[in-house]
Motif scaffolding. Structure first.
Motif, PDB file in Angstrom:
ATOM      1  N   GLN A  12       0.823  -1.213   0.000  1.00 53.22           N
ATOM      2  CA  GLN A  12       0.000   0.000   0.000  1.00 53.22           C
ATOM      3  C   GLN A  12       0.857   1.263   0.000  1.00 53.22           C
ATOM      4  OE1 GLN A  12      -2.457  -0.179   3.515  1.00 53.22           O
ATOM      5  NE2 GLN A  12      -0.832   0.420   4.891  1.00 53.22           N
ATOM      6  N   ILE A  13       2.130   1.137   0.323  1.00 49.08           N
ATOM      7  CA  ILE A  13       3.054   2.262   0.308  1.00 49.08           C
ATOM      8  C   ILE A  13       3.913   2.282  -0.953  1.00 49.08           C
ATOM      9  CG2 ILE A  13       5.058   3.293   1.478  1.00 49.08           C
ATOM     10  CD1 ILE A  13       3.899   2.142   4.098  1.00 49.08           C
ATOM     11  N   GLN A  27       8.459  10.812  -3.023  1.00 54.68           N
ATOM     12  CA  GLN A  27       7.010  10.784  -3.167  1.00 54.68           C
ATOM     13  C   GLN A  27       6.663  10.998  -4.638  1.00 54.68           C
ATOM     14  OE1 GLN A  27       3.972   9.746  -2.652  1.00 54.68           O
ATOM     15  NE2 GLN A  27       3.943  10.530  -0.546  1.00 54.68           N
ATOM     16  N   GLU A 289      -1.625   4.942   1.583  1.00 49.63           N
ATOM     17  CA  GLU A 289      -0.468   4.577   2.398  1.00 49.63           C
ATOM     18  C   GLU A 289      -0.857   4.171   3.826  1.00 49.63           C
ATOM     19  OE1 GLU A 289       2.393   7.708   2.276  1.00 49.63           O
ATOM     20  OE2 GLU A 289       2.941   7.356   0.180  1.00 49.63           O
TER      21      GLU A 289
END
Length: 429
Positions: A12-13, A27, A289
């Motif tokens: 999920q990250i 990012q 996240e």
């Protein structure tokens, strides 16, 4: 990322994201660009002929959105995904390659009110129709399928009542009929339920809800399992037959398991234009996240509050599947092993008028037409989201006049209980 099998919390990250090659930014950047420079004329031609994958124009593809598509597809166990402008857009995007004038889709009676309206009214303008069936009645489901049926549609955890669909049984019916099963997984998210593992062909999401989780985004997504044989019959010519707009290219023959995904971008986004903007994609990536952490708290709070409501004399009944009294409690371990979600309804003694008073009396709960926020939300569906439906339709969808829907957030559960307690006192006094 490598092909190593990672856990949900890691994916999920990291899924879909890589450091920016130009700057090293960790990012995912917001690529706020309409168009992209081609290397040369041959490169441009190859992109437009679908001979090469790349970026042309942000109505079709965008680097920020592409990361989000890969992340959601990975979390759902799919092969690809198409992000779009809203959850309702995702539903049309899912149906668009499958349907044609005169064709129908068989849908569950337990659906979000806006989806009921979309399926019962709006799609008629395309010459499509929908048949509404109680999906607990498998014989009725089978009986509703005819030669013009092109898909079966349901929600994993139905909005508003938190009803859990027996996806294994429904997918068996769909497979037996040679039809794709489309599952709206908005209320569950892939953390609680992965419909593809239960036989779903396509999974749709409203990114607006739990995936973003903070009430800042309107967006949608269609996830392609890559498992359906679009050429097994002549029912899906958009995917199996020659496409005139691409010089006779056959999507399934050319792209194999990714046929639906490529069609969704090359035809669906190109012509329907239901594009997700890159800033919304960025917000959703940041929300995802923390998805597992939030969902655990949503479920924990929902269980505690549902149990309290069930024991309160001012409450007639609670629909939460996480309660042992629920007729759908037995499906949790099989369909949603991490919990029954944070969405459910309860009936207030005193009916419609008491519900309205309750809504006006809450202090922490926000009265909004949304769900899946970190904040706890409340709404009276019969007078809002399901207002356009007939009384019989409202009850079938779990939105009767005496019912209030809760979307339980991640605040302190005791504070939420105290808020409901004081509001109930005012509502039924």
């Amino acid at each position: 990322m490598s092909e190593t099998s990672y856990g949900f919390d890691t994916l999920q990250i990291h899924a879909g994201a890589r450091p920016d090659p130009a700057t090293g930014a960790r990012q995912t950047p917001i690529y706020q660009s309409t168009a992209y420079v081609f290397r040369d004329a041959d490169h441009a031609a190859a992109l437009f002929n679908l001979q090469e994958v790349g970026y042309i124009y942000s109505r079709l593809t965008n680097p920020t959105v592409a990361v989000l598509q890969e992340r959601i597809a990975t979390l759902e166990g799919g092969i690809g995904a198409i992000c779009c402008s809203s959850g309702h857009a995702a539903q049309i995007m899912a149906l668009f390659p499958l349907m044609a004038p005169g064709r129908n889709v068989v849908v569950s009676t337990r659906l979000y009110g806006g989806t009921v309206t979309q399926m019962s009214q709006t799609i008629k303008r395309f010459g499509w129709s929908a048949k509404f069936v109680d999906f607990d009645d498998l014989d009725a489901l089978k009986g509703a399928i005819d030669e013009d049926t092109r898909a079966i549609f349901c929600e994993s955890i139905a909005n508003p009542g938190g009803y859990i669909t027996d996806l294994d049984a429904v997918s068996e019916v769909a497979q037996g009929a040679g039809l794709p099963l489309i599952v709206d997984n908005t209320s569950a998210t892939p953390y609680l339920c992965r419909p593809i593992e239960h036989g779903a062909t396509l999974v749709v999401h409203s990114l607006t809800k739990y995936l973003t989780g903070n009430g800042t985004v309107t967006g949608g997504c269609v996830v392609d399992s890559g498992t359906f044989d679009w050429s097994a019959s002549d029912k899906f010519p958009s995917l199996s037959a020659p496409e005139p707009a691409y010089h006779g290219l056959k999507f399934h023959e050319t792209f194999g398991p990714l046929a639906f995904t490529f069609h969704g971008i090359a035809i669906g986004l190109r012509d329907l234009g239901m594009t997700l903007n890159p800033q919304a994609a960025h917000y959703t990536l940041m929300g995802i996240e923390t998805l597992s952490l939030r969902m655990e708290r949503h479920v924990e709070n929902a269980v505690k509050i549902a149990k309290w409501l069930e024991g309160d004399d001012r409450v007639d009944y609670v629909t939460y599947a996480g309660l042992e009294s629920s007729p759908y409690h037995g499906r949790i371990e099989r369909i949603c092993p991490r919990g029954a979600g944070g969405l459910f309804t309860f009936a207030v003694k005193g009916g419609y008028d008491a519900c309205v008073k309750l809504i006006d009396a809450v202090e922490i709960f926000s009265h909004v037409a949304n769900l899946g926020d970190t904040r706890s939300l409340i709404i009276h569906s019969a007078s809002t989201t399901h207002r356009q439906l007939e009384s019989e339709q409202q009850r079938a969808a779990g939105a009767a006049p005496e019912v209030v829907r809760l979307s339980i957030g991640i605040e302190d559960a005791d504070d939420l209980i105290a808020d409901l307690d004081q509001a109930l006192t005012k509502a039924v006094s």
